[in-house]
Scaffold this active site. Structure first.
Site, PDB file in Angstrom:
ATOM      1  N   GLU A 126       0.741  -1.309  -0.114  1.00  0.00           N
ATOM      2  CA  GLU A 126      -0.030  -0.024  -0.045  1.00  0.00           C
ATOM      3  C   GLU A 126       0.928   1.307   0.042  1.00  0.00           C
ATOM      4  OE1 GLU A 126      -3.053   0.533   2.981  1.00  0.00           O
ATOM      5  OE2 GLU A 126      -3.780   2.212   1.860  1.00  0.00           O
ATOM      6  N   ASP A 148      -0.341  -5.041   3.284  1.00  0.00           N
ATOM      7  CA  ASP A 148      -0.817  -3.988   3.736  1.00  0.00           C
ATOM      8  C   ASP A 148      -0.165  -3.867   5.304  1.00  0.00           C
ATOM      9  OD1 ASP A 148      -2.153  -1.837   4.929  1.00  0.00           O
ATOM     10  OD2 ASP A 148      -4.072  -2.549   3.961  1.00  0.00           O
ATOM     11  N   ILE A 151      -0.349  -1.799   7.714  1.00  0.00           N
ATOM     12  CA  ILE A 151      -1.598  -1.570   8.759  1.00  0.00           C
ATOM     13  C   ILE A 151      -2.682  -1.667   8.228  1.00  0.00           C
ATOM     14  CG2 ILE A 151      -2.307   0.035  10.527  1.00  0.00           C
ATOM     15  CD1 ILE A 151       0.494   1.230  11.317  1.00  0.00           C
ATOM     16  N   ASP A 152      -3.646  -2.416   8.438  1.00  0.00           N
ATOM     17  CA  ASP A 152      -4.937  -2.433   7.793  1.00  0.00           C
ATOM     18  C   ASP A 152      -5.863  -2.111   8.934  1.00  0.00           C
ATOM     19  OD1 ASP A 152      -6.865  -2.870   5.845  1.00  0.00           O
ATOM     20  OD2 ASP A 152      -7.604  -4.361   7.179  1.00  0.00           O
ATOM     21  N   THR A 155      -5.829   1.683   9.711  1.00  0.00           N
ATOM     22  CA  THR A 155      -5.025   2.826   9.891  1.00  0.00           C
ATOM     23  C   THR A 155      -5.906   3.756  10.970  1.00  0.00           C
ATOM     24  OG1 THR A 155      -3.673   2.872   8.175  1.00  0.00           O
ATOM     25  CG2 THR A 155      -3.612   4.853   9.460  1.00  0.00           C
ATOM     26  N   ASP A 186      -5.625  -5.173   0.690  1.00  0.00           N
ATOM     27  CA  ASP A 186      -6.793  -5.444   1.866  1.00  0.00           C
ATOM     28  C   ASP A 186      -7.243  -6.995   1.913  1.00  0.00           C
ATOM     29  OD1 ASP A 186      -6.901  -2.565   2.321  1.00  0.00           O
ATOM     30  OD2 ASP A 186      -8.219  -2.410   0.638  1.00  0.00           O
TER      31      ASP A 186
HETATM   32  C1  IPD Z   1      -9.081   0.142   4.885  1.00  0.00           C
HETATM   33  C2  IPD Z   1      -9.701  -0.871   5.821  1.00  0.00           C
HETATM   34  C3  IPD Z   1     -11.127  -0.756   5.918  1.00  0.00           C
HETATM   35  C4  IPD Z   1     -11.780  -0.776   4.599  1.00  0.00           C
HETATM   36  C5  IPD Z   1     -11.084   0.410   3.729  1.00  0.00           C
HETATM   37  C6  IPD Z   1      -9.638   0.116   3.594  1.00  0.00           C
HETATM   38  P1  IPD Z   1      -6.532   0.926   5.417  1.00  0.00           P
HETATM   39  O1  IPD Z   1      -7.795  -0.229   4.824  1.00  0.00           O
HETATM   40  O2  IPD Z   1      -9.552  -2.142   5.363  1.00  0.00           O
HETATM   41  O3  IPD Z   1     -11.731  -1.616   6.612  1.00  0.00           O
HETATM   42  O4  IPD Z   1     -13.184  -0.452   4.598  1.00  0.00           O
HETATM   43  O5  IPD Z   1     -11.801   0.409   2.266  1.00  0.00           O
HETATM   44  O6  IPD Z   1      -9.039   1.072   2.898  1.00  0.00           O
HETATM   45  O7  IPD Z   1      -6.689   2.266   4.752  1.00  0.00           O
HETATM   46  O8  IPD Z   1      -6.770   1.020   7.046  1.00  0.00           O
HETATM   47  O9  IPD Z   1      -5.257   0.425   5.188  1.00  0.00           O
HETATM   48 CA    CA Z   2      -6.296  -1.711   3.935  1.00  0.00          CA
HETATM   49 CA    CA Z   3      -2.990   0.282   5.209  1.00  0.00          CA
END
Ligand code: IPD
Ligand code: CA
Ligand code: CA
Length: 276
Positions: free
Chosen positions: A71, A89, A91-92, A94, A217
């Site tokens: 990412e 990813d 940190i999924d 964030t 993701d």
């Molecule tokens: C997000 C998370 C979130 C989802 C978003 C993603 P991020 O990733 O997975 O649950 O609804 O579409 O972008 O930006 O925190 O790595």
């Molecule tokens: Ca993510």
């Molecule tokens: Ca992320």
């Protein structure tokens, strides 16, 4: 691919996920900078970038000829030019990392010529490691995960994500939540797609649906759900890609068809509403 190579990839993915999670937890206790990517709802922190850099450097030290789709893009290049591709990813979730300081995860997957070989989702706050290797099943901290319970749709607890498209509408509300109201036991939004998919594999949630996610993701979560015996496709029933955005539907196979029936989404619905 040789069994020993597959084992080496799994061991490295597990090692990277654990050290990335520990680094995130340590950094969370100190002040860190938060920036807007595209808007106030789309954040990136200095920790996301540092963690991805650490993971990428570790992978390339072991496998210098592998590709990386991450990412925070610390590694450039067309993902399709590599036979073996790591999808990361750091940190999924964030927004959860910044606000709640819980419910975020590290997601690391390895694909070979487009086939998912290894998926790891690590939740450092709870020290829970979800992982799967192609053909060898899915695990949570070494306990096998198997979706054997026949869940009816009316008994199902589902998760989704709503997002703001260009017209600032929460399109998940109309296209997902309203359609499933009264049909499922409940809907939740945890805010980390990778973790939500891992929870589907663990049977804590029965399904996860999203109109648009990035490859990093769902890259790992998809392998873990499939190896646990779940079904994963796009929301219109096509196979998921491995290197680009897609809608995602991951669930207990018992009610997959019924869920598709109630969502009743066409490619046109998706395009009209800015989903993928
Ligand atoms: C997000 C998370 C979130 C989802 C978003 C993603 P991020 O990733 O997975 O649950 O609804 O579409 O972008 O930006 O925190 O790595
Ligand atoms: Ca993510
Ligand atoms: Ca992320």
């Amino acid at each position: 691919m040789q069994a020993s190579t597959l084992t080496a990839l799994k061991e490295l993915a597990l090692h990277c996920a654990r050290s990335a999670g520990e680094l995130s937890l340590a950094r969370m206790k100190q002040p860190f900078t938060v920036e807007y990517k595209t808007s106030a709802s789309d954040l990136v922190t200095a920790v996301d970038k540092e963690v991805e850099k650490h993971v990428v450097e570790t992978i390339l030290r072991h496998f210098p000829d592998h590709g990386i789709l991450g990412e925070e893009s610390t590694f450039a290049g067309d993902p399709r030019q590599f036979d073996t591709l790591w999808v990361i990813d750091p940190i999924d979730g964030t927004t959860n990392f910044v606000h709640q300081q819980i419910n975020f995860s590290v997601s690391i997957a390895v694909y070979h010529k487009g086939e998912g070989l290894v998926g790891v989702v690590y939740d450092p706050s709870r020290d829970e490691m979800f992982y799967a290797t192609k053909g060898e099943g899915a695990y949570l901290n070494d306990q096998p995960l198997r979706l054997e319970r026949q869940v009816k749709l009316e008994e199902a607890l589902l998760c989704t994500s709503v997002f703001w498209n260009k017209r600032a509408e929460q399109i998940g509300i109309d296209l997902i939540v309203k359609k499933l109201a009264g049909k499922v036991r409940g809907m939740r939004l945890l805010g980390s797609a990778a973790l939500e998919m891992a929870y589907v594999a663990a049977g804590r949630l029965d399904g996860y649906v999203s109109l648009s996610l990035n490859a990093w993701d769902f890259g790992a979560g998809r392998i873990i759900v499939e190896e646990a015996g779940g079904r994963v496709t796009t929301m219109t029933g096509s196979p998921l890609p491995f290197d680009r955005k897609s809608s995602v539907m991951a669930c207990n196979p018992a009610f997959y068809e019924e869920l598709q029936h109630y969502l009743n989404l066409t490619e046109n619905d998706m395009a009209d509403n800015g989903a993928t």
